[in-house]
Design a protein around this motif. Structure first.
Motif, short mmCIF file in Angstrom:
data_model
loop_
_atom_site.label_atom_id
_atom_site.label_comp_id
_atom_site.label_asym_id
_atom_site.label_seq_id
_atom_site.Cartn_x
_atom_site.Cartn_y
_atom_site.Cartn_z
N LEU A 31 0.85 -1.15 0.12
CA LEU A 31 0.04 -0.11 0.07
C LEU A 31 0.82 1.33 -0.12
N ARG A 32 1.98 1.32 0.74
CA ARG A 32 2.68 2.47 1.01
C ARG A 32 3.53 2.81 -0.25
N GLY A 33 3.92 1.61 -0.93
CA GLY A 33 4.77 1.87 -1.96
C GLY A 33 4.10 2.51 -3.38
N GLN A 34 2.74 2.30 -3.43
CA GLN A 34 1.91 2.78 -4.38
C GLN A 34 0.85 3.87 -4.09
N ALA A 35 0.82 4.22 -2.99
CA ALA A 35 -0.18 5.15 -2.24
C ALA A 35 -0.10 6.50 -2.68
N SER A 36 -1.16 7.15 -3.28
CA SER A 36 -1.15 8.48 -3.59
C SER A 36 -0.77 9.63 -2.30
N VAL A 42 -3.58 9.44 5.33
CA VAL A 42 -4.59 8.83 6.15
C VAL A 42 -3.78 7.46 6.72
N LEU A 43 -2.76 6.89 6.05
CA LEU A 43 -2.23 5.71 6.63
C LEU A 43 -1.42 6.28 7.77
N PHE A 383 -10.49 6.34 0.03
CA PHE A 383 -9.53 5.40 0.94
C PHE A 383 -10.04 3.88 0.43
N PHE A 384 -11.41 3.61 0.20
CA PHE A 384 -11.75 2.41 -0.17
C PHE A 384 -11.40 2.05 -1.59
N LYS A 385 -11.39 3.05 -2.30
CA LYS A 385 -11.11 3.03 -3.84
C LYS A 385 -9.95 2.90 -4.25
N GLU A 386 -9.04 3.54 -3.50
CA GLU A 386 -7.29 3.33 -3.81
C GLU A 386 -7.05 2.12 -3.01
N ILE A 390 -5.04 -0.51 -5.83
CA ILE A 390 -3.60 -1.11 -5.53
C ILE A 390 -3.68 -2.56 -5.27
N VAL A 391 -4.74 -3.26 -4.59
CA VAL A 391 -4.47 -4.77 -4.40
C VAL A 391 -5.01 -5.42 -5.69
#
Length: 427
Positions: A31-36, A42-43, A383-386, A390-391
């Motif tokens: 998640l952190r590797g691809q997060a906007s 949020v994380l 949050f749920f969309k992203e 990613i997954v």
């Protein structure tokens, strides 16, 4: 005696795990590797957003049997979130289980179900304009629960099952941490202990009568559960104190995920932890857990309000994103008091991809609860969309030794007569 020992075994395990968040480095890195930047903000604030996530990777063997690996991010049964409508999911399963036990009386899930009232706060239900017959039934309540998360439908299942039976059966299934205490209507604690009398009728004849029941189950309310700095009470008065969720429903994320798995993949869990459902029950559930509001004939919905992703948080709810025809999501979300939760199994038939995602987040920047002013659109749904995107990208790219046969989860869109069909047996 054996049931007693099993109950305490699961209870002790739950206590041991409580307060010990589980986080797996793989999911954090993914998640952190691809997060906007928005997702990273949020994380990086877990104490503000109280998010929890479970990604369940599913690998099939050469016999198409699924094997599950769970990756967690801040999963903690001790970090309370209000489960809202997610609790409707186990009640739907329990209601079908109970209905199957009443077949000897000549009733089934489509039999007209008339609810009377016999205690303070209770209401009756004799008609249902959303059904083909104009009469309420267990089947119609379950349809509405999964199609649009109808609250009255949940209340009727709560009354059919009774507070005590709900909680004792869930404990028997190995879920001592789940607590279902209330309907979704203003009622006090004592009123929620009382269930309505119910009649199942056909052609003017009463086939089965269920008398009013009073719950004797006890709950442990010793741990205070407080959120926010102010809230509006049922009289619309602003109370300058945290809102108390101590006596509210409780549905830990890991339990919700496991319950969904037990119904979608019943052979993957021990027999003692399965709901007693028939093949036809599974087919019925699979249809409505993934059907979209526009595909429903009875009930029929205004698709402007109930758009395709109305109950599909992961990947699609933010921005009302269209759902491709080759993707189906079997899920149950919940939203209330700033909490958003979704428990989902996602299937991509075109690319032969399947996985489960379960998550919750608290989005209430002003700290006031029950004011209908939450950060769902700005923070929660994105949050749920992203996270879902990613997954999903990872799932599209990863190598599988055996491609899954997903025919068990294909559905036919209802035809003009409202008939439905699932292609294959549940797994």
């Amino acid at each position: 005696m054996r049931r007693f020992v099993l109950y305490w075994f699961f209870f002790i395990i739950a206590l041991a795990l409580s307060g010990q968040p589980r986080t797996d480095s793989f999911l954090v890195s993914l998640l952190r590797g691809q997060a906007s930047p928005a997702l990273l903000r949020v994380l990086e604030k877990p104490d503000s957003f109280h998010y929890q996530l479970i990604y369940t990777r599913i690998d099939r063997d050469r016999h198409n049997q699924p094997h599950f690996t769970n990756f967690c991010y801040r999963v903690d049964a001790g970090d309370y979130f209000n489960p809202a409508s997610t609790v409707k999911m186990p009640l739907a399963f329990l209601a079908l289980e109970k209905m199957d036990s009443l077949r000897r009386y000549g009733v089934d899930r489509e039999t007209p179900m008339l609810t009377d009232s016999a205690y303070g706060g209770q209401t009756s239900a004799y008609m249902d304009s959303s059904s083909a017959s104009g009469l309420p039934s267990l089947a119609q309540y379950i349809r509405k629960i999964f199609l649009v998360s109808d609250n009255d439908a949940y209340n009727r299942l709560y009354e059919f099952l009774g507070q005590e039976s709900i909680n004792r059966r869930l404990r028997q299934l190995g879920y001592p941490g789940i607590r279902i205490t209330r309907r979704f209507v203003p009622m006090d604690e004592e009123e929620n202990r009382h269930s309505n009398p119910i009649r199942f009728v056909r052609d003017g004849k009463t086939l089965y009568r269920q008398e009013a029941v009073t719950s004797g189950v006890t709950f442990d309310f010793s741990r205070p559960l407080l959120y926010g700095n102010a809230y509006y009470d049922r009289h619309d008065s602003l109370i300058h104190a945290p809102m108390d969720f101590t006596r509210h429903n409780n549905f830990p994320l890991a339990d919700a995920r496991q319950i969904l798995q037990s119904v979608l993949f019943p052979q993957s869990v021990p027999a003692r932890r399965r709901f007693r459902l028939s093949h036809d029950d599974y087919r019925f559930l699979y249809q409505y857990m993934c059907e979209l509001p526009r595909e429903s004939t009875h009930p029929r919905y205004d698709t402007t309000e109930y758009f395709d992703s109305y109950t599909k948080f992961f990947l699609f709810k933010a921005g009302h994103t269209p759902i491709p025809s080759y993707i189906r999501i079997f899920n149950k979300p919940g939203w209330s008091y700033g909490f958003l939760t979704d428990i989902a199994y996602i299937v991509d038939f075109e690319h032969k991809v399947e996985f489960m995602l379960s998550g919750t987040i608290y989005t209430n920047s002003d700290g006031v609860l029950n004011d209908d002013k939450y950060d769902y659109e700005e923070i929660g749904y994105p949050f749920f969309k992203e996270v879902g995107e990613i997954v999903y990208r990872y799932e599209l790219s990863r190598t599988r030794k055996y491609a899954p046969d997903l025919r068990a989860f294909r559905i036919f869109v209802p035809n003009s007569t409202g008939s439905h069909e699932i292609r294959k047996d549940p797994q």
